[in-house]
Design a protein around this motif. Structure first.
Motif, short mmCIF file in Angstrom:
data_model
loop_
_atom_site.label_atom_id
_atom_site.label_comp_id
_atom_site.label_asym_id
_atom_site.label_seq_id
_atom_site.Cartn_x
_atom_site.Cartn_y
_atom_site.Cartn_z
N ASN A 166 52.57 18.81 -13.66
CA ASN A 166 53.34 19.04 -12.44
C ASN A 166 54.65 18.26 -12.41
O ASN A 166 55.26 18.12 -11.36
CB ASN A 166 52.49 18.72 -11.20
CG ASN A 166 52.12 17.25 -11.13
OD1 ASN A 166 52.57 16.43 -11.92
ND2 ASN A 166 51.27 16.91 -10.17
N GLY A 167 55.07 17.73 -13.54
CA GLY A 167 56.32 16.98 -13.60
C GLY A 167 56.17 15.49 -13.33
O GLY A 167 57.14 14.75 -13.38
N THR A 168 54.94 15.05 -13.06
CA THR A 168 54.68 13.62 -12.84
C THR A 168 53.72 13.12 -13.91
O THR A 168 53.05 13.91 -14.58
CB THR A 168 54.07 13.34 -11.45
OG1 THR A 168 52.73 13.86 -11.43
CG2 THR A 168 54.89 13.97 -10.34
N ALA A 169 53.62 11.82 -14.03
CA ALA A 169 52.76 11.21 -15.05
C ALA A 169 51.30 11.13 -14.63
O ALA A 169 50.44 10.83 -15.45
CB ALA A 169 53.27 9.81 -15.37
N THR A 170 51.00 11.42 -13.38
CA THR A 170 49.66 11.19 -12.85
C THR A 170 48.56 12.02 -13.51
O THR A 170 47.58 11.45 -13.97
CB THR A 170 49.66 11.40 -11.33
OG1 THR A 170 50.66 10.56 -10.76
CG2 THR A 170 48.31 11.05 -10.74
N PRO A 171 48.66 13.37 -13.57
CA PRO A 171 47.50 14.09 -14.11
C PRO A 171 47.38 13.94 -15.62
O PRO A 171 48.35 13.61 -16.31
CB PRO A 171 47.79 15.55 -13.73
CG PRO A 171 49.26 15.63 -13.59
CD PRO A 171 49.71 14.28 -13.13
N GLY A 172 46.18 14.18 -16.12
CA GLY A 172 45.95 14.20 -17.56
C GLY A 172 45.49 12.87 -18.13
O GLY A 172 45.04 11.98 -17.42
N SER A 173 45.63 12.76 -19.44
CA SER A 173 45.24 11.56 -20.17
C SER A 173 46.36 11.19 -21.13
O SER A 173 47.29 11.97 -21.33
CB SER A 173 43.93 11.80 -20.92
OG SER A 173 44.10 12.87 -21.83
N SER A 174 46.27 10.02 -21.74
CA SER A 174 47.35 9.55 -22.62
C SER A 174 47.02 9.80 -24.08
O SER A 174 45.96 9.42 -24.57
CB SER A 174 47.60 8.06 -22.41
OG SER A 174 48.13 7.84 -21.13
N ASP A 175 47.97 10.44 -24.79
CA ASP A 175 47.89 10.61 -26.24
C ASP A 175 48.49 9.41 -26.94
O ASP A 175 48.13 9.09 -28.06
CB ASP A 175 48.68 11.85 -26.68
CG ASP A 175 47.98 13.15 -26.36
OD1 ASP A 175 46.75 13.16 -26.27
OD2 ASP A 175 48.67 14.16 -26.23
N LEU A 176 49.46 8.78 -26.28
CA LEU A 176 50.21 7.65 -26.85
C LEU A 176 50.54 6.69 -25.73
O LEU A 176 50.92 7.12 -24.63
CB LEU A 176 51.50 8.17 -27.50
CG LEU A 176 52.52 7.13 -27.97
CD1 LEU A 176 52.00 6.40 -29.21
CD2 LEU A 176 53.86 7.79 -28.28
N ASP A 177 50.43 5.40 -25.99
CA ASP A 177 50.82 4.37 -25.03
C ASP A 177 51.19 3.14 -25.83
O ASP A 177 50.31 2.41 -26.31
CB ASP A 177 49.67 4.08 -24.06
CG ASP A 177 50.07 3.13 -22.93
OD1 ASP A 177 51.07 2.41 -23.07
OD2 ASP A 177 49.37 3.14 -21.90
N THR A 178 52.49 2.92 -26.03
CA THR A 178 52.94 1.83 -26.87
C THR A 178 54.28 1.29 -26.38
O THR A 178 54.93 1.92 -25.54
CB THR A 178 53.02 2.26 -28.35
OG1 THR A 178 53.14 1.11 -29.17
CG2 THR A 178 54.17 3.22 -28.59
N ASP A 179 54.67 0.13 -26.87
CA ASP A 179 55.92 -0.52 -26.47
C ASP A 179 56.83 -0.76 -27.66
O ASP A 179 56.38 -1.24 -28.70
CB ASP A 179 55.64 -1.88 -25.82
CG ASP A 179 54.90 -1.78 -24.51
OD1 ASP A 179 53.88 -2.45 -24.37
OD2 ASP A 179 55.36 -1.03 -23.64
N PHE A 180 58.11 -0.42 -27.48
CA PHE A 180 59.15 -0.77 -28.44
C PHE A 180 59.92 -1.95 -27.88
O PHE A 180 60.19 -2.00 -26.68
CB PHE A 180 60.12 0.40 -28.65
CG PHE A 180 59.53 1.55 -29.43
CD1 PHE A 180 59.69 1.64 -30.79
CD2 PHE A 180 58.80 2.55 -28.76
CE1 PHE A 180 59.15 2.71 -31.51
CE2 PHE A 180 58.27 3.62 -29.47
CZ PHE A 180 58.44 3.70 -30.84
N THR A 181 60.29 -2.91 -28.74
CA THR A 181 61.13 -4.02 -28.32
C THR A 181 62.57 -3.51 -28.27
O THR A 181 63.01 -2.77 -29.14
CB THR A 181 61.02 -5.19 -29.32
OG1 THR A 181 59.65 -5.61 -29.34
CG2 THR A 181 61.91 -6.34 -28.92
#
Length: 185
Positions: A166-181
Motif C-alpha cells: 500500500n506504499g508504506t513499510a507496515t504490511p508484509g515481512s522483511s527480505d533484507l534488513d541491514t545498515d551501510f556506514t
C-alpha cells in the motif's frame, strides 16, 4: 441394501470421507517465500560528475555479515543517483535476486532510513504497476542528496508485501534488513 445392518459399509464410507477431507487440507495453496539474499550492493553515481561512482557491498547476509566494504564515502551537499543490487550466492550459478524483485515489483518496497535523519535525503525513483491508488514506489533506483559533512548509517530494508502493498513499510515481512556506514566529507 440396508446399510444400518452393514457396519463394514459405514466404516468404509467414513474412512473414505475422512481421507478425502485430509487430502483437501494437504492441498493448501503455497505462499510466496521471502527472497534469499546473501549480498547487497549500493552503487551511487554523482549526478554532476557521472564518472564519480561510489560502491558499498555487504556480503554473507545470511550468516555472519561482512561489513568491510560497506562504507559509502560521499561528498557533502551532493546529489547521487542510486541503484541497489541483491544476490543469492547460495545458488549455483549465483541468483540475481534484483531480477526476481524487478519481476515482482508489485510485491516489494525498499525503505531507506538515514541515521541521523538529516544525514541525507533519499527519494525512491521507480514505481510498480499496482492499480489505483497505486502505483507505489519500489526503491531499486533512488536519488540521494547529502547534507553537510557528517557520518552515520543508512538502514536498507526490503519489505516483501504480496497482495498487501500500500506504499508504506507496515504490511508484509522483511527480505533484507541491514545498515551501510555513511561518511560525508
Amino acid at each position: 441394501m440396508n446399510y444400518a445392518k452393514k457396519p463394514f459399509v459405514w466404516l468404509s464410507l467414513l474412512t473414505l470421507l475422512a481421507g478425502s477431507c485430509k487430502n483437501d487440507e494437504q492441498n493448501v495453496a503455497p505462499t510466496d517465500d521471502n527472497e534469499a539474499i546473501t549480498t547487497a550492493t549500493l552503487t551511487l553515481t554523482n549526478k554532476a560528475t557521472p564518472t564519480e561512482v561510489v560502491t558499498a557491498t555487504i556480503e554473507n547476509l545470511n550468516t555472519t555479515a561482512d561489513f568491510t566494504k560497506a562504507t559509502l564515502n560521499l561528498k557533502a551537499n551532493t546529489t547521487y543517483t542510486g541503484v541497489i543490487t541483491l544476490l543469492d550466492k547460495t545458488k549455483t550459478p549465483t541468483l540475481d535476486a534484483t531480477e526476481e524483485i524487478r519481476e515482482k515489483l508489485n510485491e516489494h518496497l525498499f525503505v531507506y532510513t538515514p541515521t541521523p535523519a538529516n544525514l541525507l535525503t533519499v527519494t525512491l525513483t521507480d514505481k510498480d504497476t499496482n492499480p489505483a491508488p497505486g502505483p507505489y514506489p519500489v526503491g531499486l533506483t533512488t536519488e540521494m542528496k547529502t547534507s553537510a559533512a557528517g557520518s552515520g548509517k543508512l538502514k536498507v530494508v526490503l519489505r516483501h508485501q504480496p497482495n498487501v502493498k500500500n506504499g508504506t513499510a507496515t504490511p508484509g515481512s522483511s527480505d533484507l534488513d541491514t545498515d551501510f556506514t555513511v561518511v560525508i566529507q
